[in-house]
Motif scaffolding. Structure first.
Motif, PDB file in Angstrom:
ATOM      1  N   VAL A   1     -63.909 -32.899   4.733  1.00  0.00           N
ATOM      2  CA  VAL A   1     -63.281 -34.212   4.614  1.00  0.00           C
ATOM      3  C   VAL A   1     -64.009 -35.182   5.538  1.00  0.00           C
ATOM      4  O   VAL A   1     -64.190 -34.905   6.725  1.00  0.00           O
ATOM      5  N   GLN A   2     -64.447 -36.304   4.981  1.00  0.00           N
ATOM      6  CA  GLN A   2     -65.145 -37.312   5.784  1.00  0.00           C
ATOM      7  C   GLN A   2     -64.170 -38.127   6.620  1.00  0.00           C
ATOM      8  O   GLN A   2     -64.430 -38.425   7.781  1.00  0.00           O
ATOM      9  N   GLY A   3     -63.028 -38.506   5.998  1.00  0.00           N
ATOM     10  CA  GLY A   3     -62.010 -39.240   6.749  1.00  0.00           C
ATOM     11  C   GLY A   3     -61.834 -40.681   6.336  1.00  0.00           C
ATOM     12  O   GLY A   3     -61.195 -41.460   7.051  1.00  0.00           O
ATOM     13  N   LYS A   4     -62.347 -41.074   5.163  1.00  0.00           N
ATOM     14  CA  LYS A   4     -62.118 -42.425   4.685  1.00  0.00           C
ATOM     15  C   LYS A   4     -60.696 -42.515   4.122  1.00  0.00           C
ATOM     16  O   LYS A   4     -60.289 -41.691   3.300  1.00  0.00           O
ATOM     17  N   VAL A   5     -59.931 -43.542   4.539  1.00  0.00           N
ATOM     18  CA  VAL A   5     -58.521 -43.675   4.139  1.00  0.00           C
ATOM     19  C   VAL A   5     -58.309 -45.041   3.496  1.00  0.00           C
ATOM     20  O   VAL A   5     -58.769 -46.075   4.020  1.00  0.00           O
ATOM     21  N   GLU A   6     -57.615 -45.054   2.360  1.00  0.00           N
ATOM     22  CA  GLU A   6     -57.307 -46.307   1.667  1.00  0.00           C
ATOM     23  C   GLU A   6     -55.837 -46.316   1.234  1.00  0.00           C
ATOM     24  O   GLU A   6     -55.348 -45.328   0.687  1.00  0.00           O
ATOM     25  N   PHE A   7     -55.161 -47.424   1.478  1.00  0.00           N
ATOM     26  CA  PHE A   7     -53.826 -47.689   0.943  1.00  0.00           C
ATOM     27  C   PHE A   7     -53.976 -48.834  -0.059  1.00  0.00           C
ATOM     28  O   PHE A   7     -54.455 -49.922   0.301  1.00  0.00           O
ATOM     29  N   LYS A   8     -53.575 -48.602  -1.315  1.00  0.00           N
ATOM     30  CA  LYS A   8     -53.699 -49.633  -2.347  1.00  0.00           C
ATOM     31  C   LYS A   8     -52.333 -49.980  -2.926  1.00  0.00           C
ATOM     32  O   LYS A   8     -51.697 -49.145  -3.584  1.00  0.00           O
ATOM     33  N   ASN A   9     -51.873 -51.177  -2.656  1.00  0.00           N
ATOM     34  CA  ASN A   9     -50.615 -51.688  -3.222  1.00  0.00           C
ATOM     35  C   ASN A   9     -49.452 -50.695  -3.046  1.00  0.00           C
ATOM     36  O   ASN A   9     -48.721 -50.400  -3.983  1.00  0.00           O
ATOM     37  N   VAL A  10     -49.306 -50.181  -1.850  1.00  0.00           N
ATOM     38  CA  VAL A  10     -48.310 -49.132  -1.581  1.00  0.00           C
ATOM     39  C   VAL A  10     -46.939 -49.755  -1.315  1.00  0.00           C
ATOM     40  O   VAL A  10     -46.790 -50.633  -0.456  1.00  0.00           O
ATOM     41  N   TRP A  11     -45.970 -49.278  -2.091  1.00  0.00           N
ATOM     42  CA  TRP A  11     -44.559 -49.627  -1.886  1.00  0.00           C
ATOM     43  C   TRP A  11     -43.798 -48.336  -1.611  1.00  0.00           C
ATOM     44  O   TRP A  11     -44.032 -47.319  -2.257  1.00  0.00           O
ATOM     45  N   PHE A  12     -42.864 -48.418  -0.651  1.00  0.00           N
ATOM     46  CA  PHE A  12     -42.108 -47.198  -0.326  1.00  0.00           C
ATOM     47  C   PHE A  12     -40.709 -47.557   0.152  1.00  0.00           C
ATOM     48  O   PHE A  12     -40.517 -48.511   0.907  1.00  0.00           O
ATOM     49  N   ALA A  13     -39.728 -46.741  -0.315  1.00  0.00           N
ATOM     50  CA  ALA A  13     -38.325 -46.908   0.112  1.00  0.00           C
ATOM     51  C   ALA A  13     -37.722 -45.537   0.364  1.00  0.00           C
ATOM     52  O   ALA A  13     -37.911 -44.612  -0.425  1.00  0.00           O
ATOM     53  N   TYR A  14     -37.024 -45.374   1.489  1.00  0.00           N
ATOM     54  CA  TYR A  14     -36.286 -44.141   1.740  1.00  0.00           C
ATOM     55  C   TYR A  14     -35.088 -44.064   0.793  1.00  0.00           C
ATOM     56  O   TYR A  14     -34.719 -42.983   0.326  1.00  0.00           O
ATOM     57  N   ASN A  15     -34.477 -45.230   0.561  1.00  0.00           N
ATOM     58  CA  ASN A  15     -33.418 -45.346  -0.433  1.00  0.00           C
ATOM     59  C   ASN A  15     -33.915 -46.281  -1.531  1.00  0.00           C
ATOM     60  O   ASN A  15     -34.621 -47.253  -1.261  1.00  0.00           O
ATOM     61  N   GLU A  16     -33.539 -45.992  -2.748  1.00  0.00           N
ATOM     62  CA  GLU A  16     -34.066 -46.750  -3.877  1.00  0.00           C
ATOM     63  C   GLU A  16     -33.882 -48.264  -3.683  1.00  0.00           C
ATOM     64  O   GLU A  16     -32.786 -48.732  -3.349  1.00  0.00           O
ATOM     65  N   GLU A  17     -34.977 -48.971  -3.920  1.00  0.00           N
ATOM     66  CA  GLU A  17     -35.022 -50.438  -3.894  1.00  0.00           C
ATOM     67  C   GLU A  17     -34.895 -51.047  -2.497  1.00  0.00           C
ATOM     68  O   GLU A  17     -35.043 -52.246  -2.331  1.00  0.00           O
ATOM     69  N   GLU A  18     -34.624 -50.246  -1.468  1.00  0.00           N
ATOM     70  CA  GLU A  18     -34.589 -50.781  -0.106  1.00  0.00           C
ATOM     71  C   GLU A  18     -35.952 -50.502   0.530  1.00  0.00           C
ATOM     72  O   GLU A  18     -36.102 -49.589   1.354  1.00  0.00           O
ATOM     73  N   TYR A  19     -36.929 -51.274   0.162  1.00  0.00           N
ATOM     74  CA  TYR A  19     -38.311 -50.984   0.552  1.00  0.00           C
ATOM     75  C   TYR A  19     -38.539 -51.219   2.039  1.00  0.00           C
ATOM     76  O   TYR A  19     -38.197 -52.269   2.573  1.00  0.00           O
ATOM     77  N   VAL A  20     -39.154 -50.230   2.670  1.00  0.00           N
ATOM     78  CA  VAL A  20     -39.541 -50.383   4.078  1.00  0.00           C
ATOM     79  C   VAL A  20     -41.026 -50.689   4.192  1.00  0.00           C
ATOM     80  O   VAL A  20     -41.490 -51.121   5.254  1.00  0.00           O
ATOM     81  N   LEU A  21     -41.778 -50.449   3.122  1.00  0.00           N
ATOM     82  CA  LEU A  21     -43.173 -50.873   3.034  1.00  0.00           C
ATOM     83  C   LEU A  21     -43.361 -51.632   1.728  1.00  0.00           C
ATOM     84  O   LEU A  21     -42.950 -51.151   0.660  1.00  0.00           O
ATOM     85  N   LYS A  22     -44.011 -52.791   1.811  1.00  0.00           N
ATOM     86  CA  LYS A  22     -44.143 -53.645   0.627  1.00  0.00           C
ATOM     87  C   LYS A  22     -45.605 -54.063   0.447  1.00  0.00           C
ATOM     88  O   LYS A  22     -46.167 -54.772   1.288  1.00  0.00           O
ATOM     89  N   ASN A  23     -46.180 -53.563  -0.619  1.00  0.00           N
ATOM     90  CA  ASN A  23     -47.529 -53.957  -1.022  1.00  0.00           C
ATOM     91  C   ASN A  23     -48.534 -53.831   0.134  1.00  0.00           C
ATOM     92  O   ASN A  23     -49.223 -54.791   0.497  1.00  0.00           O
ATOM     93  N   ILE A  24     -48.604 -52.622   0.694  1.00  0.00           N
ATOM     94  CA  ILE A  24     -49.501 -52.373   1.826  1.00  0.00           C
ATOM     95  C   ILE A  24     -50.910 -52.086   1.304  1.00  0.00           C
ATOM     96  O   ILE A  24     -51.108 -51.193   0.471  1.00  0.00           O
ATOM     97  N   ASN A  25     -51.883 -52.829   1.813  1.00  0.00           N
ATOM     98  CA  ASN A  25     -53.277 -52.636   1.436  1.00  0.00           C
ATOM     99  C   ASN A  25     -54.149 -52.623   2.692  1.00  0.00           C
ATOM    100  O   ASN A  25     -54.105 -53.568   3.490  1.00  0.00           O
ATOM    101  N   PHE A  26     -54.897 -51.564   2.879  1.00  0.00           N
ATOM    102  CA  PHE A  26     -55.918 -51.526   3.929  1.00  0.00           C
ATOM    103  C   PHE A  26     -56.857 -50.364   3.630  1.00  0.00           C
ATOM    104  O   PHE A  26     -56.532 -49.454   2.869  1.00  0.00           O
ATOM    105  N   ASN A  27     -58.031 -50.417   4.192  1.00  0.00           N
ATOM    106  CA  ASN A  27     -58.956 -49.283   4.075  1.00  0.00           C
ATOM    107  C   ASN A  27     -59.696 -49.116   5.386  1.00  0.00           C
ATOM    108  O   ASN A  27     -59.902 -50.088   6.127  1.00  0.00           O
ATOM    109  N   MET A  28     -60.071 -47.904   5.675  1.00  0.00           N
ATOM    110  CA  MET A  28     -60.793 -47.591   6.903  1.00  0.00           C
ATOM    111  C   MET A  28     -61.860 -46.552   6.592  1.00  0.00           C
ATOM    112  O   MET A  28     -61.614 -45.579   5.879  1.00  0.00           O
ATOM    113  N   ASN A  29     -63.046 -46.790   7.120  1.00  0.00           N
ATOM    114  CA  ASN A  29     -64.147 -45.869   6.906  1.00  0.00           C
ATOM    115  C   ASN A  29     -64.045 -44.696   7.862  1.00  0.00           C
ATOM    116  O   ASN A  29     -63.346 -44.763   8.895  1.00  0.00           O
TER     117      ASN A  29
END
Length: 588
Positions: A342-370
């Motif tokens: 594994v080289q270790g390149k990490v990308e988050f593309k348009n990530v949405w996440f909720a512990y409970n449905e529709e109560e999003y704690v992450l909204k449209n997260i985008n970043f990348n790291m080499n």
């Protein structure tokens, strides 16, 4: 109805069928046990028949040779019955212990693969009850459950058949008390079932309460809540006591009543039999045999109520265990991608996440790291920083978007291969009650003592460990209670380093230590992150100024990103956070 207090059906065929799958590896022993129980049942009416014949023939005729022969035969029967009873008791116990061992291992394997959302909503004490108490109940199913009930019913059937074959009139007299015995047994069964349900619920409550409050004992003592928590425990414990006393009361009533009914049946046989003897319609040996038959007949009836309740409790416990085994609340491991490197390149593309449905704690997260870069996340409590770690490791799965490592979706990775390449150092380090070496190795046989010592020297903790009694064999006790926060943190760095992940995650690793320890940890972090991709969640902004990129989160959204100097120049969220912390330092 509460799952802890509901009653099971005695013959719940689907549950019994599932339970039989655990019996299958021991089919020979299981069918051997059934055979032994049948032999025991068939032997039960033999002794009264031998006594009847002995009294009516050799004793009545004064034939001492035949009398001696019959006595020897009865001794042989008693010895055989004793051996059969021994084999029955031992084999049923042996079978029960092996089966519950297998079930407990299977259940624990299931539990450790459940996703974190399951533990978020399930009390730990309840899982302890499932793994220990519920499975222990099943051992009684094999020693006093289905097979024993079948044996009792077979014994009753044989005794009734032999009694009617011997004398039908005395049989009717003997069985005249059976309806009363059956009625009292039924009442007892229902009462004791309710009491056992209450006991089971109380045990579960006790487990949950004790586990939770011992774990949180520091909070109890910090807020001087000892007396209040003691009163709560006293109440729960009293409920457990009262439920047990009710079951004891029912036993103390039922068995004397059953003995009186049995004695009444014996009295009727003696009364009627004596008249028949005087009229020479029956022999003395026949009446003696019927007195013995009554004891043999009523004893299984008395036991049946207990056995039925044992079986019911076993069915309920099995049902609860199977529900846990059938839980689908685990992280799917359908991925097959196992990279050699594994080289270790990490990308988050348009990530949405909720512990409970529709109560999003992450909204449209985008970043990348080499590979080899360091990204830091900052933000207020609840901004979503720790959720990013949970998603990267697939402790939770995203609702929308993609997370890629080296261009491959994390869902495509074989789960073990994914997590093996991500090292996490949490703010609250957990150490097991074991040696320092075992807490570092975590069961990986490929990690040698030499490798552990080398990593400890690199982190700068080797000398500290060597000063402890036993060195690397020192037992840190539960949760590492005998070590300081900083010491536990440094040991966790060694643990991560020996597993050699390509991606490092540091979750506020220095927020709970003093300045001197922080300097040691910072040096360890620099060595730990060298040549690795690193994600840092920081509370103290002074620790992340050299990061390749800093991402500012607020309420689950990315507000700003850039280097330390770039963000200060923007004079936005990050600059405000920095000034607030700088002001706190000046004020101090």
């Amino acid at each position: 109805m509460n799952q802890e207090t509901k009653s099971g059906q005695i013959f719940d065929l689907p549950t019994l069928k599932r339970l039989y799958t655990f019996v299958q590896p021991y089919k020979k022993e299981f069918f051997g046990l059934i055979g032994i129980i049948m032999v025991s049942a068939m032997l039960s009416p033999l002794l009264p028949l031998l006594i009847k014949y002995t009294i009516d023939t050799p004793v009545a005729n004064g034939d001492y040779n035949q009398l001696a022969l019959m006595l020897v035969l009865m001794i042989v029967v008693l010895i055989v019955q004793g051996l059969v009873s021994f084999v029955n008791t031992y084999l049923s116990g042996w079978l029960g212990q092996y089966i519950i061992r297998d079930m407990r291992v299977t259940l624990y394997e299931k539990i450790i693969h459940l996703r974190l959302t399951f533990f978020d909503k399930t009390p730990i004490g309840r899982l302890v009850t499932r793994t220990i108490s519920d499975i222990e109940t099943l051992s009684n199913v094999f020693s006093d459950g289905m097979a024993a009930i079948a044996g009792d019913i077979l014994q009753l059937t044989l005794i009734i058949a032999v009694m009617f074959y011997t004398d039908w009139k005395l049989s009717l007299i003997s069985l005249s008390m059976v309806p009363l015995m059956l009625f009292s047994t039924y009442v007892f069964k229902e009462k004791i079932k309710d009491a056992f349900n209450e006991v089971r619920a109380a045990v579960s409550n006790l487990n949950s309460f004790v586990q939770e409050h011992i774990t949180g004992m520091n909070i109890v003592q910090i807020f001087s809540s000892e007396d209040a928590e003691y009163r709560k425990f006293e109440k729960i414990n009293a409920e457990h006591r009262d439920a047990n006393i009710r079951s004891i009361l029912y036993y103390s009533i039922y068995f004397p009543v059953a003995d009186v009914i049995s004695a009444a049946g014996t009295g009727l046989v003696v009364w009627y039999g004596s008249k028949q003897i005087l009229q020479q319609d029956v022999t003395f040996g026949t009446v003696t045999a019927f007195v013995m038959f009554i004891n043999l007949f009523f004893r299984p009836i008395r036991q049946l109520a207990d056995r039925f309740n044992t079986l019911q409790m076993g069915i309920v416990s099995t049902d609860r265990i199977l529900k846990l085994l059938d839980s689908e609340d685990f992280t799917p491991n359908n991925g097959t991608h196992v990279p050699d490197l594994v080289q270790g390149k990490v990308e988050f593309k348009n990530v949405w996440f909720a512990y409970n449905e529709e109560e999003y704690v992450l909204k449209n997260i985008n970043f990348n790291m080499n590979a080899g870069e360091t990204i830091a996340f900052v933000g207020a409590t609840g901004a979503g920083k720790s959720s990013i770690i949970n998603l990267l490791n697939r402790f939770y799965d995203i609702n929308k978007g993609e997370i890629l490592i080296d261009g491959v979706d994390v869902h495509a990775y074989e789960l073990t291969a994914l997590r093996r390449n991500i090292g996490v150092v949490m703010q609250d380090v957990f150490l097991f009650s074991d040696t320092i070496e075992n807490n570092i190795r975590l069961g990986n046989p490929n990690i040698t003592r030499e490798r552990i010592v080398e990593a400890a020297k690199l982190v700068g903790v080797h000398e500290f460990i060597e000063r402890l009694p036993g060195g690397y064999e020192y037992n840190v006790q539960e949760r590492g209670a005998t070590l300081s926060v900083g010491q536990r943190q440094l040991i966790s760095f060694v643990r991560v380093m020996v597993h050699d992940p390509k991606i490092m995650v540091l979750d506020e690793a220095t927020s709970s230590v003093d300045t001197e320890t922080e300097e040691l940890i910072q040096k360890a972090i620099e060595k730990l992150m060298k040549g690795r991709t690193a994600i840092v969640i920081a509370h103290r902004l002074s620790t992340i100024q050299e990061a390749t990129k800093i991402i500012v989160l607020d309420r689950g959204e990315i507000m700003e990103e850039g280097s330390h100097d770039q963000l200060l120049a923007k004079n936005g969220f990050y600059a405000n956070l920095y000034r607030m912390q700088y002001k706190e330092v000046i004020d101090l």
